[in-house]
Motif scaffolding. Sequence first.
Motif, PDB file in Angstrom:
ATOM      1  N   LEU A 187     -23.133  11.880  50.722  1.00 49.58           N
ATOM      2  CA  LEU A 187     -22.271  11.100  49.835  1.00 49.58           C
ATOM      3  C   LEU A 187     -22.617  11.397  48.385  1.00 49.58           C
ATOM      4  O   LEU A 187     -23.745  11.190  47.947  1.00 49.58           O
ATOM      5  N   VAL A 188     -21.632  11.895  47.638  1.00 52.94           N
ATOM      6  CA  VAL A 188     -21.829  12.271  46.244  1.00 52.94           C
ATOM      7  C   VAL A 188     -21.306  11.172  45.317  1.00 52.94           C
ATOM      8  O   VAL A 188     -21.938  10.839  44.324  1.00 52.94           O
ATOM      9  N   ALA A 189     -20.125  10.615  45.647  1.00 52.77           N
ATOM     10  CA  ALA A 189     -19.524   9.589  44.784  1.00 52.77           C
ATOM     11  C   ALA A 189     -19.005   8.433  45.616  1.00 52.77           C
ATOM     12  O   ALA A 189     -18.391   8.622  46.665  1.00 52.77           O
ATOM     13  N   TRP A 190     -19.251   7.236  45.125  1.00 56.91           N
ATOM     14  CA  TRP A 190     -18.824   5.972  45.723  1.00 56.91           C
ATOM     15  C   TRP A 190     -17.857   5.365  44.719  1.00 56.91           C
ATOM     16  O   TRP A 190     -18.259   4.998  43.617  1.00 56.91           O
ATOM     17  N   VAL A 191     -16.578   5.269  45.065  1.00 61.16           N
ATOM     18  CA  VAL A 191     -15.561   4.797  44.125  1.00 61.16           C
ATOM     19  C   VAL A 191     -14.920   3.529  44.679  1.00 61.16           C
ATOM     20  O   VAL A 191     -14.261   3.564  45.719  1.00 61.16           O
ATOM     21  N   GLU A 192     -15.122   2.428  43.990  1.00 59.37           N
ATOM     22  CA  GLU A 192     -14.554   1.140  44.384  1.00 59.37           C
ATOM     23  C   GLU A 192     -13.273   0.878  43.600  1.00 59.37           C
ATOM     24  O   GLU A 192     -13.048   1.462  42.540  1.00 59.37           O
ATOM     25  N   VAL A 193     -12.461  -0.033  44.119  1.00 55.48           N
ATOM     26  CA  VAL A 193     -11.193  -0.397  43.489  1.00 55.48           C
ATOM     27  C   VAL A 193     -11.107  -1.916  43.417  1.00 55.48           C
ATOM     28  O   VAL A 193     -11.582  -2.618  44.317  1.00 55.48           O
ATOM     29  N   GLY A 194     -10.494  -2.422  42.351  1.00 57.63           N
ATOM     30  CA  GLY A 194     -10.267  -3.860  42.224  1.00 57.63           C
ATOM     31  C   GLY A 194     -11.416  -4.552  41.544  1.00 57.63           C
ATOM     32  O   GLY A 194     -11.778  -4.225  40.420  1.00 57.63           O
ATOM     33  N   ALA A 195     -12.012  -5.526  42.246  1.00 59.02           N
ATOM     34  CA  ALA A 195     -13.114  -6.310  41.696  1.00 59.02           C
ATOM     35  C   ALA A 195     -14.212  -6.453  42.739  1.00 59.02           C
ATOM     36  O   ALA A 195     -14.438  -7.531  43.286  1.00 59.02           O
ATOM     37  N   PRO A 196     -14.913  -5.357  43.049  1.00 55.12           N
ATOM     38  CA  PRO A 196     -15.970  -5.424  44.063  1.00 55.12           C
ATOM     39  C   PRO A 196     -17.124  -6.298  43.589  1.00 55.12           C
ATOM     40  O   PRO A 196     -17.346  -6.431  42.384  1.00 55.12           O
ATOM     41  N   ASP A 197     -17.852  -6.870  44.541  1.00 56.03           N
ATOM     42  CA  ASP A 197     -18.994  -7.690  44.140  1.00 56.03           C
ATOM     43  C   ASP A 197     -20.193  -6.799  43.824  1.00 56.03           C
ATOM     44  O   ASP A 197     -20.210  -5.602  44.129  1.00 56.03           O
ATOM     45  N   ALA A 198     -21.170  -7.395  43.183  1.00 57.07           N
ATOM     46  CA  ALA A 198     -22.354  -6.652  42.735  1.00 57.07           C
ATOM     47  C   ALA A 198     -23.106  -6.041  43.906  1.00 57.07           C
ATOM     48  O   ALA A 198     -23.658  -4.941  43.780  1.00 57.07           O
ATOM     49  N   ALA A 199     -23.123  -6.708  45.049  1.00 52.52           N
ATOM     50  CA  ALA A 199     -23.841  -6.193  46.216  1.00 52.52           C
ATOM     51  C   ALA A 199     -23.258  -4.849  46.675  1.00 52.52           C
ATOM     52  O   ALA A 199     -24.000  -3.942  47.056  1.00 52.52           O
TER      53      ALA A 199
END
Length: 179
Positions: free
Chosen positions: A78-90
């Motif tokens: 895994l090179v990049a982790w891309v979240e969308v919206g409003a993910p929590d800190a965890a």
Amino acid sequence: MAIGATIHTFTVQLSDVDRGVYDELNLRVARHPSETAPYMLTRVLAYCLEYEEGIAFSEGVAATDEPAVMVKDMTGALVAWVEVGAPDAARLHTGSMKAERVAVYTHRDPDKVAAAWAGKRIHRADEVRLHSFEPGFVERLSEAIERRNTATLTRTEGRVYLELNGASGDSEIFSRSAD
């Protein structure tokens, strides 16, 4: 693919002048029944703006242990982790532990998204990038989404220009660290 999901296709002419990336993308996006059109469009924007070899969508809102979009190298790492919206800190903490790079794309108020992370533990928080758009940009263009979509997306000098099924708009891309 998520159960009960609606499949949307996007043919995107991508011209990312800022990164020197030019390609035609044919995307199949599974939209979960609970997923809003602005969230789905933000996922598509994140995919396009992060586009590189090894990029893929996860199962979207149905994925509990994967980001919305991820990039893996040729070894499967895994090179990049891309979240969308409003993910929590965890989720950001987990992503930052697992991937070299973490980014968040939001169609929401970035100050409110970042405020929810204040004082919470996020590994390498100063390296996590929060990207957002001008208010209303994603919401306006998400109204043009159909089951089959044709889009032209251009990024140049920190702005994104999107034409989606005849509707068009542009926005500055705002970026900052998560801390």
